[in-house]
Design a protein around this motif. Sequence first.
Motif, PDB file in Angstrom:
ATOM      1  N   UNK A  59       9.451  29.883  45.866  1.00  0.00           N
ATOM      2  CA  UNK A  59      10.556  30.429  45.529  1.00  0.00           C
ATOM      3  C   UNK A  59      10.313  31.876  44.825  1.00  0.00           C
ATOM      4  N   UNK A  60       9.030  31.904  44.269  1.00  0.00           N
ATOM      5  CA  UNK A  60       8.862  33.188  43.721  1.00  0.00           C
ATOM      6  C   UNK A  60       8.217  34.174  44.826  1.00  0.00           C
ATOM      7  N   UNK A  61       7.584  33.595  45.893  1.00  0.00           N
ATOM      8  CA  UNK A  61       7.218  34.582  46.858  1.00  0.00           C
ATOM      9  C   UNK A  61       8.462  35.109  47.687  1.00  0.00           C
ATOM     10  N   UNK A  62       9.551  34.163  47.723  1.00  0.00           N
ATOM     11  CA  UNK A  62      10.690  34.607  48.451  1.00  0.00           C
ATOM     12  C   UNK A  62      11.475  35.709  47.807  1.00  0.00           C
ATOM     13  N   UNK A  63      11.604  35.411  46.290  1.00  0.00           N
ATOM     14  CA  UNK A  63      12.222  36.341  45.355  1.00  0.00           C
ATOM     15  C   UNK A  63      11.561  37.727  45.480  1.00  0.00           C
ATOM     16  N   UNK A  64      10.221  37.835  45.368  1.00  0.00           N
ATOM     17  CA  UNK A  64       9.528  39.083  45.580  1.00  0.00           C
ATOM     18  C   UNK A  64       9.850  39.751  46.862  1.00  0.00           C
ATOM     19  N   UNK A  65       9.929  38.987  48.061  1.00  0.00           N
ATOM     20  CA  UNK A  65      10.375  39.504  49.216  1.00  0.00           C
ATOM     21  C   UNK A  65      11.548  40.026  49.355  1.00  0.00           C
ATOM     22  N   UNK A  66      12.474  39.365  48.778  1.00  0.00           N
ATOM     23  CA  UNK A  66      13.887  39.844  48.830  1.00  0.00           C
ATOM     24  C   UNK A  66      14.117  41.081  48.012  1.00  0.00           C
ATOM     25  N   UNK A  67      13.337  41.354  47.018  1.00  0.00           N
ATOM     26  CA  UNK A  67      13.245  42.675  46.136  1.00  0.00           C
ATOM     27  C   UNK A  67      12.947  43.711  47.006  1.00  0.00           C
ATOM     28  N   UNK A  68      11.657  43.497  47.431  1.00  0.00           N
ATOM     29  CA  UNK A  68      11.081  44.691  47.978  1.00  0.00           C
ATOM     30  C   UNK A  68      11.511  45.149  49.606  1.00  0.00           C
ATOM     31  N   UNK A  69      12.397  44.021  50.260  1.00  0.00           N
ATOM     32  CA  UNK A  69      12.729  44.093  51.619  1.00  0.00           C
ATOM     33  C   UNK A  69      13.426  45.582  51.782  1.00  0.00           C
ATOM     34  N   UNK A  70      14.264  45.893  51.231  1.00  0.00           N
ATOM     35  CA  UNK A  70      15.124  47.116  51.493  1.00  0.00           C
ATOM     36  C   UNK A  70      14.710  48.370  50.764  1.00  0.00           C
ATOM     37  N   UNK A  71      13.641  48.299  50.123  1.00  0.00           N
ATOM     38  CA  UNK A  71      12.831  49.487  49.363  1.00  0.00           C
ATOM     39  C   UNK A  71      12.028  50.086  50.426  1.00  0.00           C
ATOM     40  N   UNK A  72      12.091  51.400  50.372  1.00  0.00           N
ATOM     41  CA  UNK A  72      11.344  52.187  51.360  1.00  0.00           C
ATOM     42  C   UNK A  72      10.144  52.805  50.481  1.00  0.00           C
ATOM     43  N   UNK A  73       8.984  53.084  51.239  1.00  0.00           N
ATOM     44  CA  UNK A  73       7.763  53.439  50.807  1.00  0.00           C
ATOM     45  C   UNK A  73       6.878  52.395  50.644  1.00  0.00           C
ATOM     46  N   UNK A  74       5.743  52.569  50.074  1.00  0.00           N
ATOM     47  CA  UNK A  74       4.751  51.463  49.879  1.00  0.00           C
ATOM     48  C   UNK A  74       4.480  51.203  48.317  1.00  0.00           C
ATOM     49  N   UNK A  75       5.082  52.034  47.325  1.00  0.00           N
ATOM     50  CA  UNK A  75       4.931  51.851  46.323  1.00  0.00           C
ATOM     51  C   UNK A  75       5.922  50.635  45.500  1.00  0.00           C
ATOM     52  N   UNK A  76       5.759  50.271  44.377  1.00  0.00           N
ATOM     53  CA  UNK A  76       6.831  49.091  44.033  1.00  0.00           C
ATOM     54  C   UNK A  76       7.955  49.703  43.617  1.00  0.00           C
ATOM     55  N   UNK A  77       9.094  48.837  43.713  1.00  0.00           N
ATOM     56  CA  UNK A  77      10.524  49.469  43.558  1.00  0.00           C
ATOM     57  C   UNK A  77      10.612  49.411  42.098  1.00  0.00           C
ATOM     58  N   UNK A  78      11.533  50.578  41.680  1.00  0.00           N
ATOM     59  CA  UNK A  78      11.798  50.520  40.419  1.00  0.00           C
ATOM     60  C   UNK A  78      12.472  49.401  39.722  1.00  0.00           C
ATOM     61  N   UNK A  79      12.029  48.673  38.496  1.00  0.00           N
ATOM     62  CA  UNK A  79      12.543  47.709  37.761  1.00  0.00           C
ATOM     63  C   UNK A  79      12.044  46.490  38.600  1.00  0.00           C
ATOM     64  N   UNK A  80      11.036  46.633  39.328  1.00  0.00           N
ATOM     65  CA  UNK A  80      10.518  45.378  40.030  1.00  0.00           C
ATOM     66  C   UNK A  80       9.537  44.391  38.976  1.00  0.00           C
ATOM     67  N   UNK A  81       8.898  44.974  38.106  1.00  0.00           N
ATOM     68  CA  UNK A  81       7.931  44.196  37.105  1.00  0.00           C
ATOM     69  C   UNK A  81       9.088  43.399  36.025  1.00  0.00           C
ATOM     70  N   UNK A  82      10.149  43.954  35.462  1.00  0.00           N
ATOM     71  CA  UNK A  82      10.935  43.325  34.529  1.00  0.00           C
ATOM     72  C   UNK A  82      11.674  42.360  35.361  1.00  0.00           C
TER      73      UNK A  82
END
Length: 333
Positions: A59-82
């Motif tokens: 579930x955690x891996x699926x959530x991470x994939x959902x957060x970064x799926x629409x983000x562009x670039x290779x860096x972490x999306x804003x607010x991803x860590x929180x």
Amino acid sequence: MDGDLPERNPPPRIRLWPGLWAPLIILIFGALSTLALSERVTWEISALARQTYQAEHQALAAGIAAHVKGASGSDLPAGFSSALASELPDGMKVRIDTLARHTKQALIELGQLSSPLESLSRRTELSLPGRHWMITTTPDASLIRHPVQEARWLILTAGASLTSLAALLALAGCFRLHGARTRDQKQQAALHRNHQQITNLQVEKSALRQALNDSETRSRDLVSLCGALIAELDDSGRIGFVSPQVADLLGHAPSDLTNQPFEHLIAPEDVGRFRECLEGARQEGHPARIDLTLSAKNDTDTVSACLRLKTMKDPIHGITGFRLSATPTLSLT
């Protein structure tokens, strides 16, 4: 010497309660059953805890994939860590590494574990446009072992309580059985003693009856051999018993003289002296002696006799009568 040695009582025997095997079997069976049930349940709970951890990892891996799926670039999306920190379950550590470059530094690492179980770590490769990540999660020992230990403690406590209660109830039954058996043994011993006492009393009764019969026979023989007239009088001087010698001596049948005044057998001139002798014996309480003349049945013959009197006493009523003997001193005239 053997006769001088003190008598030694045998040492007391240790008597166990009857039926003690029952609580012992309950204890053994209860302990083995509790341990077996504890091992079985804890194994199943441990397996469920691992499955739960695997599901949380996915579930955690699926959530991470959902957060970064629409983000562009290779860096972490804003607010991803929180966001990832809020979704991270307790007792779990997550690490995200990039596979695009060779580096040992993680992109992000969240969670603090006191006792990490590295052997149970799970890894999921995430491949998205511009991102090639490795998601690694590690569970804490409390996440897996705490439910197991809690279940084991509950099962052992419940099993030990139920086993102890059943063993105590069985032990109480053994105690009551021991008390009943002890009372029965005491009653049997008392019954045996009473039976022995009854037997002894019967033997003593038989011996006393035989002694009484022998004494009566001896008394009758002595009375018949002494040649004297023996009689018992009541308090008023009436005949209660007279020996058979009265028939030979005075010609009277003993049965005809019962309840008759003894003074009827005395010559009229000696009746007064006889009464004085009775009164003197009554007052003094000592044997009295008097010489007088007895009258035969035909009122013509007389017998000179030495009369001896002795009072009969009762502790309650005092003097109840007299015993006398009349020994002839002269033949019939």
